[in-house]
Write a protein that holds these residues in place. Sequence first.
Motif, PDB file in Angstrom:
ATOM      1  N   ASP A 177       0.768  -1.176  -0.144  1.00  0.00           N
ATOM      2  CA  ASP A 177      -0.052   0.020   0.140  1.00  0.00           C
ATOM      3  C   ASP A 177       0.815   1.112   0.037  1.00  0.00           C
ATOM      4  OD1 ASP A 177      -2.450  -1.246   0.086  1.00  0.00           O
ATOM      5  OD2 ASP A 177      -2.314  -1.849   2.169  1.00  0.00           O
ATOM      6  N   TRP A 178       2.264   1.153  -0.082  1.00  0.00           N
ATOM      7  CA  TRP A 178       2.946   2.354   0.066  1.00  0.00           C
ATOM      8  C   TRP A 178       2.844   3.327  -1.230  1.00  0.00           C
ATOM      9  CZ3 TRP A 178       6.762   4.539  -3.389  1.00  0.00           C
ATOM     10  CH2 TRP A 178       7.717   5.343  -2.632  1.00  0.00           C
ATOM     11  N   ARG A 179       2.701   4.628  -0.809  1.00  0.00           N
ATOM     12  CA  ARG A 179       2.538   5.608  -1.920  1.00  0.00           C
ATOM     13  C   ARG A 179       3.637   6.350  -1.762  1.00  0.00           C
ATOM     14  NH1 ARG A 179      -2.643   6.163  -3.886  1.00  0.00           N
ATOM     15  NH2 ARG A 179      -4.355   5.051  -2.612  1.00  0.00           N
ATOM     16  N   HIS A 180       3.827   6.824  -3.112  1.00  0.00           N
ATOM     17  CA  HIS A 180       4.983   7.841  -3.261  1.00  0.00           C
ATOM     18  C   HIS A 180       4.920   9.045  -2.585  1.00  0.00           C
ATOM     19  CE1 HIS A 180       8.005  10.521  -5.290  1.00  0.00           C
ATOM     20  NE2 HIS A 180       8.636   9.491  -5.761  1.00  0.00           N
ATOM     21  N   PRO A 181       5.554   9.577  -1.596  1.00  0.00           N
ATOM     22  CA  PRO A 181       5.282  10.794  -0.849  1.00  0.00           C
ATOM     23  C   PRO A 181       4.888  12.265  -1.824  1.00  0.00           C
ATOM     24  CG  PRO A 181       7.162   9.676   0.117  1.00  0.00           C
ATOM     25  CD  PRO A 181       6.868   9.079  -1.281  1.00  0.00           C
ATOM     26  N   VAL A 182       5.609  12.305  -2.936  1.00  0.00           N
ATOM     27  CA  VAL A 182       5.235  13.517  -3.839  1.00  0.00           C
ATOM     28  C   VAL A 182       4.185  13.354  -4.617  1.00  0.00           C
ATOM     29  CG1 VAL A 182       6.438  15.136  -5.682  1.00  0.00           C
ATOM     30  CG2 VAL A 182       7.853  13.955  -3.738  1.00  0.00           C
ATOM     31  N   THR A 183       3.866  12.170  -5.462  1.00  0.00           N
ATOM     32  CA  THR A 183       3.028  12.036  -6.350  1.00  0.00           C
ATOM     33  C   THR A 183       1.754  11.444  -5.823  1.00  0.00           C
ATOM     34  OG1 THR A 183       3.836   9.874  -7.238  1.00  0.00           O
ATOM     35  CG2 THR A 183       4.965  11.596  -8.269  1.00  0.00           C
ATOM     36  N   GLY A 184       1.809  10.488  -4.846  1.00  0.00           N
ATOM     37  CA  GLY A 184       0.869  10.075  -4.195  1.00  0.00           C
ATOM     38  C   GLY A 184       0.455   8.776  -4.821  1.00  0.00           C
ATOM     39  N   GLU A 185       1.311   8.418  -5.915  1.00  0.00           N
ATOM     40  CA  GLU A 185       0.832   7.225  -6.543  1.00  0.00           C
ATOM     41  C   GLU A 185       1.299   5.782  -5.867  1.00  0.00           C
ATOM     42  OE1 GLU A 185       1.273   7.765 -11.260  1.00  0.00           O
ATOM     43  OE2 GLU A 185       3.263   8.203 -10.262  1.00  0.00           O
ATOM     44  N   ARG A 186       0.477   4.782  -6.119  1.00  0.00           N
ATOM     45  CA  ARG A 186       0.705   3.523  -5.248  1.00  0.00           C
ATOM     46  C   ARG A 186       2.008   2.934  -5.932  1.00  0.00           C
ATOM     47  NH1 ARG A 186      -4.273   1.070  -2.601  1.00  0.00           N
ATOM     48  NH2 ARG A 186      -2.830  -0.858  -2.425  1.00  0.00           N
ATOM     49  N   VAL A 187       2.629   2.083  -5.004  1.00  0.00           N
ATOM     50  CA  VAL A 187       3.579   1.343  -5.623  1.00  0.00           C
ATOM     51  C   VAL A 187       3.477   0.407  -6.931  1.00  0.00           C
ATOM     52  CG1 VAL A 187       3.722  -0.685  -4.022  1.00  0.00           C
ATOM     53  CG2 VAL A 187       5.825  -0.017  -5.021  1.00  0.00           C
ATOM     54  N   SER A 188       2.336  -0.074  -6.920  1.00  0.00           N
ATOM     55  CA  SER A 188       1.792  -1.103  -8.042  1.00  0.00           C
ATOM     56  C   SER A 188       1.510  -0.103  -9.352  1.00  0.00           C
ATOM     57  CB  SER A 188       0.340  -1.652  -7.692  1.00  0.00           C
ATOM     58  OG  SER A 188      -0.532  -0.932  -7.218  1.00  0.00           O
ATOM     59  N   VAL A 189       1.098   1.055  -8.990  1.00  0.00           N
ATOM     60  CA  VAL A 189       0.987   1.956 -10.284  1.00  0.00           C
ATOM     61  C   VAL A 189       2.360   2.309 -10.835  1.00  0.00           C
ATOM     62  CG1 VAL A 189       0.255   4.280 -11.055  1.00  0.00           C
ATOM     63  CG2 VAL A 189      -1.208   2.768  -9.556  1.00  0.00           C
ATOM     64  N   LEU A 190       3.237   2.481  -9.956  1.00  0.00           N
ATOM     65  CA  LEU A 190       4.714   2.980 -10.175  1.00  0.00           C
ATOM     66  C   LEU A 190       5.064   1.736 -11.158  1.00  0.00           C
ATOM     67  CD1 LEU A 190       5.786   4.934  -7.265  1.00  0.00           C
ATOM     68  CD2 LEU A 190       5.406   5.880  -9.422  1.00  0.00           C
ATOM     69  N   ILE A 191       5.199   0.586 -10.679  1.00  0.00           N
ATOM     70  CA  ILE A 191       5.490  -0.551 -11.242  1.00  0.00           C
ATOM     71  C   ILE A 191       5.252  -0.781 -12.636  1.00  0.00           C
ATOM     72  CG2 ILE A 191       5.771  -3.077 -11.172  1.00  0.00           C
ATOM     73  CD1 ILE A 191       6.198  -2.845  -8.145  1.00  0.00           C
ATOM     74  N   ASP A 192       3.709  -0.862 -12.628  1.00  0.00           N
ATOM     75  CA  ASP A 192       3.076  -0.772 -14.000  1.00  0.00           C
ATOM     76  C   ASP A 192       3.674   0.091 -14.898  1.00  0.00           C
ATOM     77  OD1 ASP A 192       1.525  -2.886 -13.137  1.00  0.00           O
ATOM     78  OD2 ASP A 192      -0.035  -1.999 -12.733  1.00  0.00           O
ATOM     79  N   GLY A 193       3.969   1.307 -14.558  1.00  0.00           N
ATOM     80  CA  GLY A 193       4.322   2.519 -15.575  1.00  0.00           C
ATOM     81  C   GLY A 193       5.967   2.285 -15.777  1.00  0.00           C
ATOM     82  N   LEU A 194       6.721   1.727 -15.280  1.00  0.00           N
ATOM     83  CA  LEU A 194       7.855   1.355 -15.645  1.00  0.00           C
ATOM     84  C   LEU A 194       8.324   0.975 -17.057  1.00  0.00           C
ATOM     85  CD1 LEU A 194       9.349  -0.493 -12.751  1.00  0.00           C
ATOM     86  CD2 LEU A 194       9.843   1.759 -13.408  1.00  0.00           C
TER      87      LEU A 194
END
Length: 167
Positions: free
Chosen positions: A138-155
Amino acid sequence: MIVVAVGANLAATGYETPLATCEAAVTRLAEDSDIRVTGRSRWYESEPVPVSDQPWYVNGAVAVETDLLPEVLLARLHLIEESFGRVRRVRNEARPLDLDLIDYHGQVRIGAVAPTLPHPRAAERAFVLLPLQDLDADWRHPVTGERVSVLIDGLPGAGGAIRPLAD
């Protein structure tokens, strides 16, 4: 949660493999009376980024708790790196140990105050995000607020290959 990324692609003196080096570094971190390791990811094997002819890395992450300020914690991480033979010469060079402060309770510190938080390239690196997801899905990027799963999917696909190490 405070997150420290752990990585190596060379075995430190006295250790047979980069994995053994990383395991020993986590143990050393846990032995610090001011730091408590509260969680660990699994270990991953990842292609060097940027892609090079270096050996692949072993990467993981630990969650820690401490009352140390971020700059003091980072200095302790650097001392542990040095004790495993890390000498900083060239960016992205092969190394026996790399300890990065990724997140410090969601603090945002950008600019002249070191360390920059969250780590400035954490959201671009599968070798940071996958272990981070192991620690807290459930971790969220402190600046963008995006969940870690969304960041992974966007790599992007060119971000380097990564795979879990067999147990």
